[in-house]
Design a protein around this motif. Sequence first.
Motif, PDB file in Angstrom:
ATOM      1  N   GLU A 137      -2.643 -10.896 -11.456  1.00  0.00           N
ATOM      2  CA  GLU A 137      -3.312  -9.725 -12.019  1.00  0.00           C
ATOM      3  C   GLU A 137      -2.983  -8.477 -11.216  1.00  0.00           C
ATOM      4  O   GLU A 137      -2.766  -7.393 -11.786  1.00  0.00           O
ATOM      5  N   SER A 183      -0.320  -8.691 -14.507  1.00  0.00           N
ATOM      6  CA  SER A 183      -0.556  -9.669 -15.568  1.00  0.00           C
ATOM      7  C   SER A 183      -1.892  -9.416 -16.251  1.00  0.00           C
ATOM      8  O   SER A 183      -2.909  -9.218 -15.569  1.00  0.00           O
ATOM      9  N   PRO A 184      -1.935  -9.450 -17.576  1.00  0.00           N
ATOM     10  CA  PRO A 184      -3.237  -9.458 -18.253  1.00  0.00           C
ATOM     11  C   PRO A 184      -3.938 -10.784 -17.983  1.00  0.00           C
ATOM     12  O   PRO A 184      -3.289 -11.794 -17.695  1.00  0.00           O
TER      13      PRO A 184
END
Length: 356
Positions: free
Chosen positions: A86, A90-91
């Motif tokens: 994250e 990154s989602p």
Amino acid sequence: MENREIEKRKERWNAFHDGERADPFLFIIRVVDGDDPSPPLWPDRIRDRVDWMEREYYRQLESLEWLKDDGIPFIDMISGTEIFAEAFGSPVERDRDSMPFALPAVFSPGEAEKIGKPDLMNSTLSVQFEMGDEVFARIRKSTGHRPVFRLPDIQSPMDIAALLWAKEDFFPAMLLEGDSVERLAGKILELEFDFFDAWFARYGKDFVAHYPEYYMPRGVTLSEDEIGAVSADLFDRFFLPNLNALSRRYGGIGIHCCADSLHQWGGFARIDNLRVLNLNRPAEVLRKAIPYFRDKTLFLPVSNGEGDRPFYPDRDVTSGDRGRIIYHYALSDRDEAKDLSCRLNDLRESLPQAEC
């Protein structure tokens, strides 16, 4: 003022790690309070998580009076596996019925090259320190001693790269674009250095591992699971250098692996100062691993085969191949935990010390 019982247990762990006093085994019994589960690991539940961590620490502290195992009370900073991916962009998928997990943000070597290392305290990782600072200060003020943390759930640089980079492209890239993979893992390694440097400067160098919850007087711990999908040669190129870099920087490493990793055991044995290895595998695999690793590291077996019983020293380990083993149990019933601790202590006292 330090808690004398905690200090006695730390002394036992230190001696066990260093081979100064070779107890036949150590054991941890984690008693879970089903009436007070941990809150969801979501950013909007930070206050609830801090309050729960404080309550859980005092429950563990109280258990020192009646549970005679080798567990060290800890502030439970457990997270999902998403936190480093994250931070790199990154989602994250957050569902009420599961742990949060990262979704891919990289789909090609070109995109991997463009990823930059984030600044630690200006990234999403800063929330780990926000929570840690508050609960650490609360407990230290109320008890007078320095509590230890259970580390967040941290993966190896390559495991984090495999979260960040879509796996259908990531694994081919290891063969076709290996330099890009190495550079991405290198950026992740540098962020892990930033994180651990700041963590240990704030809270002390000793801690409890993210999983299972064993005590480490120094070093780092992390998960290494992607090795199950690669060859030993790829392990040597992509995984081993970063694991060695972490171990050398912090004075040792503990590794959790639940992958099918028998073909990587030789690689594990070459990791510098591998202090603890936890394998979560079927019992028949663990029985092979015990003699293999007996002279190489502390070993923590957790059986996960269908129908497997928990690993018990009186049933599964003979004096001939015992080595230095840590046993871990998770129970919800206090009386059952007390009975198990009594039986294991009686057994431990009846066995000779293992050879260092």
